[in-house]
Design an enzyme around this catalytic site. Structure first.
Site, PDB file in Angstrom:
ATOM      1  N   GLU A 175       0.844  -1.238  -0.032  1.00 28.01           N
ATOM      2  CA  GLU A 175       0.035  -0.179   0.064  1.00 28.01           C
ATOM      3  C   GLU A 175       0.805   1.329  -0.140  1.00 28.01           C
ATOM      4  O   GLU A 175       0.663   2.290   0.731  1.00 28.01           O
ATOM      5  CB  GLU A 175      -0.923  -0.036   1.126  1.00 28.01           C
ATOM      6  CG  GLU A 175      -1.912  -0.955   1.028  1.00 28.01           C
ATOM      7  CD  GLU A 175      -3.042  -0.819   2.356  1.00 28.01           C
ATOM      8  OE1 GLU A 175      -2.871  -0.003   2.970  1.00 28.01           O
ATOM      9  OE2 GLU A 175      -4.076  -1.773   2.005  1.00 28.01           O
ATOM     10  N   GLU A 294      -5.545  -8.382  -0.498  1.00 25.99           N
ATOM     11  CA  GLU A 294      -6.311  -8.193   0.700  1.00 25.99           C
ATOM     12  C   GLU A 294      -7.791  -7.922   0.320  1.00 25.99           C
ATOM     13  O   GLU A 294      -7.865  -7.134  -0.527  1.00 25.99           O
ATOM     14  CB  GLU A 294      -5.877  -6.925   1.234  1.00 25.99           C
ATOM     15  CG  GLU A 294      -4.499  -7.065   2.116  1.00 25.99           C
ATOM     16  CD  GLU A 294      -4.079  -5.802   3.104  1.00 25.99           C
ATOM     17  OE1 GLU A 294      -4.982  -5.129   3.519  1.00 25.99           O
ATOM     18  OE2 GLU A 294      -3.039  -5.876   3.250  1.00 25.99           O
TER      19      GLU A 294
END
Length: 502
Positions: A175, A294
């Site tokens: 991320e 995710e």
């Protein structure tokens, strides 16, 4: 067509693709009680000689998880992998800035590799491209995968691990588009460091596969542009681009909530488009695939997490207690991923134990199954083979954010080797059952083996260590006659219809 009737046609030759079993992967981060108190609790009566809870191992094995992402997540962007290897007594305690806790480093790379073997899983290892970079990444690959005769491979051997771990899949950071990330970068900055890290990691071990960071979620202001820029830099070095997405029912609107998998479908299609745009731009023959590393429901625990004492060790963090409607959405998300089996090759349910997880544990107590455990287990166990492309006609509804939401959400998997056909189906209708008619004339000699149903009159019903009111039963009514499977899918239900050649 009668308003509560859906039709489906399945043909052996209408195929999406062979399903990569890694789409049934999961995730264990050094966060909350995922590691300490989750998979690892040395004082637990059921712990093995290495401190791993055997009750948890047995439940994880039921899920048949082929791949587990580790050690993060946000955690990895501040993690020095060297802290977690060597004699435990010499390992430092560190402040984990990602989750404002204290990391004891009792469990590190080697211990986690041991645990993964116990649950029959491979590891999807993430490298730190936040506070670290190219050097630490190549050294970790050398430590894990090089046989011997170099500094880091010999260091691993001195730590008691003679054989290399042979980790195949690696994530290039986590991320990195997020301002919350330690070492947050622009797409240009990340693209450059990811490309250079990828290059030297593959120089150490040319057999590895790499996942570049996509956007943290599709609503990021830089979404699409981020993917395009990152792939512009890394296209020749990586095999996958990642997707992350979590959903929640904050407005308590069940009809809208269960339609969110349509947004997931659109997200997947968008990322495929971006990857293929860069392919065209580069005149490349190579195809980049997707790693949805995710995904889950996450919103129940947000308020509780604000009250955690900073710098505590393994506090109860991100512990969503899932209800029945969450299990239905998870089922819809799994079906959505099966529809994209041609490009989606890796997925990681985030996470596995205690932290937004299908499995929960009590300290010194028992391990138990959340509502979302069941659709994930069913799909992992029965969803191996070829994803078929069903022709579906279903009644539809409109909700706050979506139009034409099909009441029937369904996918089918053909396991040629075992002569098995499995239909996964969710009835999204809040008020009434749905009659499903499925034409499988192409599958001669097949019979219904079982029809598993997950249903509950209360969409807010949860499970606990004491009771499992949301659990599947095998009393579904699917029947087969003259090439047609008929099944009545009760309102708001998850269904697994299994057929096999007798």
């Amino acid at each position: 067509m009668n308003n509560n009737k859906a039709k489906m046609i399945l043909e052996k030759d209408f195929r999406v693709a062979e399903i990569d079993k890694r789409i049934y992967g999961s995730f264990v981060e050094h966060l909350g009680r995922a590691v300490y108190g989750g998979i690892y609790e040395p004082n637990h009566p059921d712990a093995n000689e290495n401190g791993f809870r055997q009750d948890v191992i047995e439940i994880v094995k039921e899920l048949q998880v082929p791949l587990v992402r580790y050690p993060g997540g946000n955690f990895v962007s501040g993690y020095n992998w060297e802290d977690g290897v060597g004699p435990k007594t010499q390992r430092p305690r560190r402040l984990d800035l990602a989750w404002r806790t204290t990391e004891t480093n009792e469990v590190g790379t080697n211990e986690f590799m041991q645990w993964a073997k116990l649950v029959n899983s491979e590891v999807n290892m993430a490298v730190n491209l936040g506070t670290r970079g190219i050097d630490a990444a190549r050294n970790l690959v050398e430590y894990c995968n090089h046989p011997s005769g170099s500094y880091y491979s010999d260091l691993r051997i001195s730590h008691g691990y003679k054989e290399p771990h042979k980790i195949k899949t690696w994530c290039l950071g986590n991320e990195m588009d997020g301002p919350w990330q330690i070492g947050h970068k622009t797409a240009e900055e990340y693209g450059r460091i990811a490309a250079e890290a990828a290059k030297v990691m593959k120089w150490v071990d040319p057999s590895i596969e790499l996942v570049a960071c996509g956007s943290s979620h599709r609503n990021m202001p830089t979404f699409a542009e981020w993917e395009a820029t990152v792939l512009d830099h890394t296209y020749d070095q990586v095999e996958y681009i990642s997707l992350h997405q979590y959903y929640g029912n904050r407005d308590n609107d069940v009809a809208n909530y269960l339609a969110l998998s349509l947004e997931m479908d659109d997200f997947i299609r968008s990322v495929i488009s971006i990857a293929d745009y860069i392919k065209a731009k580069k005149h490349s023959k190579k195809k980049i695939n997707l790693a949805f590393d995710e995904w889950n429901v996450w919103y129940h625990s947000n308020e509780a997490d604000k009250l955690i004492e900073p710098w505590s060790i393994a506090p109860a963090q991100l512990e969503d207690n899932y209800n029945f409607e969450d299990a239905l959405l998870v089922g819809c998300m799994l079906i959505t991923m099966l529809k994209h089996a041609d490009r989606l090759k890796i997925a990681c349910l985030a996470q596995l134990v205690n932290v937004i997880a299908p499995i929960m544990t009590e300290e010194n107590g028992k391990a138990w199954k959340q509502t979302i455990f069941y659709p994930f287990m069913h799909t992992s166990v029965f969803g191996r083979g070829v994803a078929l492309n069903p022709i579906i006609s279903s009644p539809k509804y409109d909700s706050k954010d979506f139009t034409d939401v099909p009441k029937l959400e369904s996918a089918a998997v053909f396991n040629e080797e075992n002569d098995e056909l499995t239909i996964f189906a969710v009835n999204r209708d809040l008020k009434e059952g749905l009659l499903l008619e499925c034409d499988i004339r192409n599958f001669e000699g097949y019979k219904v083996v079982e029809h598993i149903v997950l249903e509950n009159d209360d969409v807010k019903q949860t499970n606990s260590a004491q009771a499992t009111p949301v659990a599947p039963h095998a009393n579904g009514n699917a029947a087969f006659d003259n090439g047609i499977v008929t099944a009545f899918l009760s309102k708001l239900s998850w269904n697994v219809i299994r057929l096999a050649k007798k």
